[in-house]
Design an enzyme around this catalytic site. Sequence first.
Site, PDB file in Angstrom:
ATOM      1  N   GLY A  99       0.831  -1.199   0.000  1.00  0.00           N
ATOM      2  CA  GLY A  99       0.000   0.000   0.000  1.00  0.00           C
ATOM      3  C   GLY A  99       0.861   1.242   0.000  1.00  0.00           C
ATOM      4  O   GLY A  99       1.805   1.372  -0.788  1.00  0.00           O
ATOM      5  N   ASP A 100       0.559   2.155   0.908  1.00  0.00           N
ATOM      6  CA  ASP A 100       1.350   3.388   1.006  1.00  0.00           C
ATOM      7  C   ASP A 100       2.277   3.364   2.220  1.00  0.00           C
ATOM      8  O   ASP A 100       2.714   4.417   2.682  1.00  0.00           O
ATOM      9  CB  ASP A 100       0.423   4.609   1.074  1.00  0.00           C
ATOM     10  CG  ASP A 100      -0.446   4.592   2.319  1.00  0.00           C
ATOM     11  OD1 ASP A 100      -0.825   3.499   2.770  1.00  0.00           O
ATOM     12  OD2 ASP A 100      -0.760   5.679   2.849  1.00  0.00           O
TER      13      ASP A 100
END
Length: 320
Positions: A99-100
């Site tokens: 993800g981030d």
Amino acid sequence: VARDITERKEAEQRLLKLAHFDTLTGLPNRSQFYASLGHSLRQAGEHGWSLAVLFLDVDRFKNVNDTLGHTIGDELLRQFSSRLVDCLRVRDTIGRFGGDEFAAILMLPEGAQAAVTVVDKIREALRQPFDLRGHEVTVTSSIGISVFPDDGADPDTLIQYADTAMYRAKEAGRNTYRYFNEAMNAEAKEHLHLRNGLRRALERNELVLHYQPQIDLPTGRIFGAEALIRWNHPDLGMVSPARFIPVAEDSGLIVPIGDWVMSEACRQAMSWYRQGLPALLMAVNVSVAQFNRGNLEEALVKVLLESGMNPQNLELELTE
């Protein structure tokens, strides 16, 4: 006999890269990062150095995905990771967890506080907007820091503590950093304990409502009541909503709890009315999460039909 094994070797290299490196950014993936952290910890221990683990993510990254699309979001992650690499020194390591979320290993012969220099460099690098295929986007990052040997000596503990500190940075308003401390660990454990207990609190009838009277000052007449929830915990005793409501909101449990509060408050108001008391205005606090996650209108209609309460006597208060 000769055999050309070039194709097989290239396939092995591709598989090796897929197993250890993130395909989007080219950074070490989670498993490779853990292996690198284990090696770095042994090296730091041998030399008596400090080591810091940074855990960081892109603030409000979901907004970029939702408004500009996942292709632009992927481009942001690629450019974001490139800037992170530029901020680190040769002896440091950075990886993508998914993800981030990113994590970094900082070797600190000069001491733990030297991590702030790198963190400030990262924050400064993010001040410049990203050019994402014609879209100019500015983002910030929340960063958590754990330190070897002060906070722990194994990869799992240091990563967990850095992750905890990162969430404290988010709670502090984002675009900042926090060092891990034991108070955070205690809060995280209490949060988990309360969340697990809340899942059973409704089933075990541990939630109770107290009623604060609303009084007309000129006449002294009680014209209404406000329903205030309390949790009669089997081990902790009466728990204040200031402690468990944020946990309920964070976990999504606020929706069934809120529905129960409305139902119980209306039932109690009608019980008083049937005992001969005048119809009172019943005020119930409603969380923003109930608007976002639940179907408030359906819940209200159901509660009013089941209790027989006049809708004019129910007041919803949106909490601060």
